[in-house]
Structures are given as structure tokens and as C-alpha cells.
Write a protein that holds these residues in place. Sequence first.
Motif, PDB file in Angstrom:
ATOM      1  N   LEU A 163     -56.156 115.850 123.244  1.00 29.71           N
ATOM      2  CA  LEU A 163     -54.831 114.873 123.522  1.00 29.71           C
ATOM      3  C   LEU A 163     -53.752 115.449 122.678  1.00 29.71           C
ATOM      4  O   LEU A 163     -53.715 115.460 121.778  1.00 29.71           O
ATOM      5  N   LEU A 164     -52.712 115.727 123.370  1.00 37.40           N
ATOM      6  CA  LEU A 164     -51.414 115.931 122.771  1.00 37.40           C
ATOM      7  C   LEU A 164     -50.610 114.806 122.862  1.00 37.40           C
ATOM      8  O   LEU A 164     -50.070 114.474 123.877  1.00 37.40           O
ATOM      9  N   GLY A 165     -49.721 114.402 121.682  1.00 30.27           N
ATOM     10  CA  GLY A 165     -48.885 113.116 121.809  1.00 30.27           C
ATOM     11  C   GLY A 165     -47.552 113.604 121.905  1.00 30.27           C
ATOM     12  O   GLY A 165     -47.131 114.801 121.266  1.00 30.27           O
ATOM     13  N   CYS A 166     -46.696 112.943 122.404  1.00 29.82           N
ATOM     14  CA  CYS A 166     -45.004 113.435 122.357  1.00 29.82           C
ATOM     15  C   CYS A 166     -44.353 112.217 122.450  1.00 29.82           C
ATOM     16  O   CYS A 166     -44.789 111.082 123.231  1.00 29.82           O
ATOM     17  N   GLY A 167     -43.129 112.199 121.980  1.00 30.86           N
ATOM     18  CA  GLY A 167     -42.241 111.086 121.967  1.00 30.86           C
ATOM     19  C   GLY A 167     -42.803 109.830 121.428  1.00 30.86           C
ATOM     20  O   GLY A 167     -42.822 108.643 121.903  1.00 30.86           O
ATOM     21  N   ALA A 168     -43.532 110.042 120.429  1.00 30.14           N
ATOM     22  CA  ALA A 168     -44.674 109.014 119.790  1.00 30.14           C
ATOM     23  C   ALA A 168     -44.220 108.553 118.577  1.00 30.14           C
ATOM     24  O   ALA A 168     -43.646 109.191 117.791  1.00 30.14           O
ATOM     25  N   PRO A 169     -44.473 107.174 118.123  1.00 29.58           N
ATOM     26  CA  PRO A 169     -44.184 106.888 116.616  1.00 29.58           C
ATOM     27  C   PRO A 169     -45.352 107.277 116.028  1.00 29.58           C
ATOM     28  O   PRO A 169     -46.481 107.314 116.184  1.00 29.58           O
ATOM     29  N   LEU A 170     -44.721 108.092 114.660  1.00 28.15           N
ATOM     30  CA  LEU A 170     -45.630 109.133 114.221  1.00 28.15           C
ATOM     31  C   LEU A 170     -46.603 108.416 113.494  1.00 28.15           C
ATOM     32  O   LEU A 170     -47.913 108.875 113.548  1.00 28.15           O
ATOM     33  N   LEU A 171     -46.502 107.589 112.544  1.00 25.79           N
ATOM     34  CA  LEU A 171     -47.563 106.954 111.731  1.00 25.79           C
ATOM     35  C   LEU A 171     -48.532 106.041 112.343  1.00 25.79           C
ATOM     36  O   LEU A 171     -49.652 106.165 112.174  1.00 25.79           O
ATOM     37  N   PRO A 172     -48.028 105.222 113.259  1.00 23.26           N
ATOM     38  CA  PRO A 172     -48.950 104.375 114.029  1.00 23.26           C
ATOM     39  C   PRO A 172     -49.859 105.508 114.688  1.00 23.26           C
ATOM     40  O   PRO A 172     -51.146 105.192 115.031  1.00 23.26           O
ATOM     41  N   SER A 173     -49.374 106.629 115.528  1.00 22.56           N
ATOM     42  CA  SER A 173     -50.202 107.580 116.143  1.00 22.56           C
ATOM     43  C   SER A 173     -51.208 108.105 114.915  1.00 22.56           C
ATOM     44  O   SER A 173     -52.329 108.375 115.289  1.00 22.56           O
TER      45      SER A 173
END
Length: 823
Positions: A503-513
Motif C-alpha cells: 500500500l502506497l499513499g499519496c496526497g496524504a496528511p503525513l503524520l496521521p498516515s
Amino acid sequence: METCSPARLHAGPEGFARVVFDAPAEKTVSLFVEAFVTRQDGDSGVVSTARLGEVEQASEGGVEFRAKDGDDTGDLLKLDPDRGLEVCTAGTNRIRRVELRIREASSLEEHEMGISDSNLTMSKVFTQGYQTWNLSAAHPVDGTRQKSIASKFGLSGMFQDTDNEAWRQKGRGVESHGFLVVQSEQANATSDDTSATPPALWLIGGTSCRRGVVSFWVSQQWPGTGRESQNQVRCFVDFGIPGVQSSAQEDFWMASAGTTQALVEEFAQRVQLVQDTAAGDAALELASPLRELGRAPVGWGSWYEYYENVTSADVDTVLTAITSDEAVARSIDVFQLDDGFQLNTGDWLQTRAAFGEEEIARVAQRIRSAGFAPGLWIAPFLVSKTSLVYREHPDWVLRNVKSGKPVVGHVNPAWKRRKNGSCKSSIASMVMYILDLSIPEVLEHLTKTFQELAKNWAFFKIDFLAAGMREGRRRYAADQTRVESYIAGVKAIRRGIGPQSYLLGCGAPLLPSAQSGVFDAMRVSCDTAERWLPGRERYLVSDWAIPCCRNALWGSMTRYFMHGTLWKHSDPDCLVLRRAGSVITEDQVRTQVTILGLTGGLLLFTDNMSTLETDRKDLALGVLPATPLRGAPVGDVMMPGLPPRAFAVNDPLNPALHVATAFVNWTTSRAKITAKRDMFDFWHLRRYRVGDVTELRPHGVCAGQMAADGAFFIGTTIHLTALADGRIVQEVIDDQAWRISGTDQFARKSGLLIFEGTPETLSISDYSGLEISKDIFAIADTNGSTSAVEICIVSETWTLDIIQEGSVLKKERLSPTASSQSL
């Protein structure tokens, strides 16, 4: 690794707490902190903000801020610089926000605080962007936040956290998210003042993100004073609407160190500890085969060649080209189909006409048959007005708290051309609403959708995730904060794909992620593009968020510390190599390849591999597969307006031996660099000695392989980082003989090994697993004593024994404790 010194907290007079950081030269940085709580009355709904004016020393350490006598709310804030922040209120009151106002002791009036023992004042800050596409960089304290046309019309919610208090601040200043690094130095000191106190660096940040969002506003205008007052920091912990009842707790950390790198690296490790503690869901025991490669995956993604116009025929074309190219095929792990396959945003199981009658599952099967893990792009929290999901479930979208209308998550002109027969105008397909992640049926829908996709796909890039953090009226779980809703949403996706998918995230809030613990990888930069600098659209959105090579490289370099801590791998975005259809020069391609090759993150091709020019493709082969190590900036990163000038990978087990370093000229003029250490230039096949000067063209790079002082084996053209990360190693056989050994894991099977000595003094005594030319030849060197051997790897493992006649080589040169010159 440099250690960080935690802050000391003491109760101070007049409702202030005092924070003391150890600084160089036995000096201290003294700060004074006052606390405020914004609460909502549980009965009347009235929102008010109060200063907690009584400060006491806590028995277990830290301090406690309390409401003054006569305030019956029972507001209490506990703050410990190492253990965290806890806020409590009484009865049915709800906590909307905590604010810490931080001032330097030197800026406080004597009658207010007493005489300060600090002569240091804030000069620069290193800020952290809110999400993937926002830059992390250094700024002067009196800097100005970049505004844009989009922000003026309320369209920045996908790019900035417009729902937090830092964003709402007016006037001159800069914001940061999650943490803030401050450089304090002696006021009015000049660079040549040897008596000046050395600068001090300190960090304050929230290492957890369970329920609240931590943000900062740095400004010279102190709220409520009506005067300009130097160097003020406001720290907000936002719990949103309607807030949290009774109490809330977040982990907090405050410390000082000699370098920004030391602070951000330990901060990331502390976030990782919180993440590990929070990940109790069995589905979070991630076990994707792509995690077990011993390095980040290498792949191909469709976006920057085909954008939203990708077709089934394009997939076949690129698959054929890759499988026909042995060097590329053996390096590729993932083949990822990006945006453009879906009929509507939100309807992820239906393909558009460009894929014919073919089901998306058949595309995945063709990719798997070619030997690659099939990857798919999805924007899971967005639904277009034309989507089947929205038409059948209009009650599933997030609503504005006041008006009750759907919250617009994004407006994307690229999605306009996807027409649906039920809609008179395709303009409606540009408008994206946001799924309400508090609704159980929405979470179940996400899980089932991804369960279906995971039957055929193994790699998922989920994009535009910041939509899940927007503020709004949540139909279910009214007590749920936006952080909790977001984490519930990404965990629903992970349950759907299972632990075996990547699973790769993008356009994501970094610390909540990071708090969620579900991601294998995360994009850490804005999008790249087939250009070096931003275009005219910089007036529409923030300059630093605009897709281009420079901006993507900048974010990847300054967020290096997230790789291997906040998630397994960071994603610096794709390699855009092609000459046709782009305006990227060869120097810019080399710089891009070098930096991405040193990050240790994902490496994805994106060009049409059937038409990509051979010389451009060959540049990328020099960094494939990815290094198993993590690169880091070298030297001072507190340089406002510029990315780090140097970026390097070291062998952690033997750091004195080899370092792979990029020296970059970010300017539009030629720049000279002076070698402070012997190195071999990977791209230009030249040896530089200490004191040698070379000139870099605009946006050019010198990729230096640096060996220990007096080393014999000094470089190779097979792979940029192979010596630094230990994939090609050297050992002493006797006083005059050396053995070089490695494997066949590199994209390049042939190349040069570079040695100290003239061709007349070197001879090959033995070799295995290689085809080799025994004609040793000279390499450009001011001293004329550098030589090369050309090899071709033909076996899984290989060795080469070489003798330098007439010279005694000391085994101490291989000592892990050997000293090395600074860059």
C-alpha cells in the motif's frame, strides 16, 4: 549518531512555564510558554478561549497549567517535554483546541519576566508541510507564507490543511505541521565574529496523532498585543468540531541538538514508537512480498507519459517493451496502472471505453503473466457527482457543518472529459465530493471494493487522501475527530487488501498516515513533471506544490528521515527521462537520477519504454536496483530558498570507506566546487583529488564516489551506490594484492572498476564469474595515477584479484575506524 538533549520544563511566574534547552558553548536557550484552551460549552454550545494562568511543577516531571480560581470549568493542561501533552475539562464541556504561545526569554520585558540568561534569538525555522505535496524546507523567521489564487477562492483544501488554526492566521509568518525546528543564534552577530555564540537548534513537535492535529504559526506579530514583537511561535493542537469530551492526550517531544538532521531523525523514531504501540489490528501485521526485497521496489507507472488518457493498448505496448529489454526487465518489480482506467471517480470496478469491454481484472492478469506485480491507482475517498456511488448514496458524503451541503473535496479539470449518460454536462464530473468516513456502510463499501480488487492486484497507490481529513458534519460518530475518521478510512482499505498487498499513499496528511500504521510506502514530495521548474500555474497554486522535477527532488531530500521510520519506504515520485515531449536537459536528468538513486526509496520509470531514448534509459540503469540504505542531506539544511546542495549515502558498517554523494548546482549559472576529499565522478569518469576544482553546468550534478584516504579500490560505473552500500566489496589478500567481489543483482552487467595506480603498476592475477579485458587503461586524473578495468558479469557471484606492484598497501586502510575528511 548525534544524540539530542531533551528540554527541561519549570514552573515560572505569572502563568508562564519556562523551557530550557542546552545549546553549544554551555549556553542555554530559554523560552517561556503560556497555555490556552478553546472549549465548547456542552449545554449552550458557546465557544470560548481561556488562558490557563496558574502554573505548577508536576510531581512526575513537567508542568501543569490550570484555570485560575473562580473558573469552574476545571480546565487542566499537563505538559512534559518528553512524555506528552494531556488536556482535561469538566462536565459536558468539549475541548476544541489547545494553544501554546512560546516566546524567547530575551524578548520578554524585564518587569514581566525578569532578566533573561539567554543571548540567543530565533533566526530561521525548518517547517514541515501538511501533506505529500507540501514542501518541507527552511525559512527565515520573518518569512511570508505562500498564498495563491486557489486559496482566495477556498479551493486549497486538497493542498493545505485549511481546517486548522495555523492556516487561519493573518499577516506575515510561516506555518508548519507536526513539528517545527528553530535555529537560534546571537543577535547581530556577523559570520566572521569568532566570539559569537554558536547557533543552537531546537525542535518541538507532536509525535502522536491519535485525535488531534498539531500545527505551528511563526510570526513577529504577537496576538493581542498590538505591537511587533520578535520571534513568536504559536503551537496548536486542533481537535476540530465538536471537539473531544473530558480529556485528550497526545505525545509531545521537545529537544535540542547540533544539527537539524539529528533532531528530525530522532523525531521520526519517536513517531515510529508511537505507531508500533498503536497498531493493534491484526491486519496491520504487514507482510507484502514487496516489503521483503531488502530494498524498495522498482517499477513502471503510467501517469507521466499517458496521464488520464491511458488505454489498454498502451499497457500492452509498454509491457512488450519492458519484457524485451533484459536490463530493464530484471530490475522491474511492479507495473502500475494510474488514473484513467475508471469510468467515474468512485466507481473503481468499472472501466471506461478506452479499455473496451475488457474487465480491469484481465489487465492485471496480463501484467502478472509478464512477471511483475500488478499495481493500480485509486482515489478512494473521492466520488464525482456523476458516479454511480453518489447517485445511489448521496447521503454517504461529508456535509458542511453550517449549510449541510456536500463538502467539495477537489475540482479536477482532467476528469471533465469523462462523460456519463445520466449527466447533461461533463463539467459535473470535475467536482469531487468526499465520503463520510464515520458512516459504517461507507467503511464497509471501501473494504469490499478493495477486497474485490485485491483478487487480482498486489500493489495499490491510493491518492488524494487529504480529502479524508476535511472538517465537516459526520452523520455517525459525532464524537469522532477528523483524525479518527481518516484513520478509520485507511484501515478499512487495509482490511480489504489484506496484509499481503503493498500500500502506497499519496496526497496524504503525513503524520496521521504514520499514526495509522497501515502504509508500506508514502509519497514524500509533490508530483514531478516533464519540466524542471514550475510554469504559469504557480499563480493558481503555491509555487512549491506545482509539479516539476526541482520541487519533487526538494521534497524528497528534506523528508529523507521518513524513509524506514514512518513507513517502510518513501516514494520520491517517478523518473521522467524522455527527450521527446519534454524540456528536461541531460544535466537535469542526471541530477534527477542521482538524487532518486540516493534516497533509497521507490524507483519508477514512467516513460513509454518503446520510444524512450537509449542514452536516457542507460542513465537510470546506473542506480537500479535501489540502494538498501537511506540517503541524507550533507551539511546545513537551514538554507532558505534552496534545496540541500549535497546528498549522500554511507555504508553504516564501515562509514570511513566509501560514500556516494551528489553535489548539485541548483542555480541557472555555472558553479564551481572544490573537492575536499578524493572522489571518482560516476557520470564523467574522472578522478578528483583534494583541492581539485570542477565546474557544474546549471542544474548539473557531480556524483562522487568517495573512498577512504589512501584507498586502492576507489569506484565503479556499474552502480552509483554499490561501494557505499556494500554490494561490491573489497578485501586485502596480502600487502600488494586485493580482491574485489560482488553479485549479478545490478541492472548494468558491464562497467568499470576504478583503482589507484598507473596501468603499468597494476596486473590482474585471477578472476571468476566475469568476462574481462586485461588491458588496464588510465582514467582522467590530475596526478595521472588512476586506472580502470572493464568487466562483464556472467555469474551470480564474481571476484577479481588485482595486484599493485611496487607499492605496499596497508591493511589498516580497511579499518572501520579510519578517519575520513568531511565533505
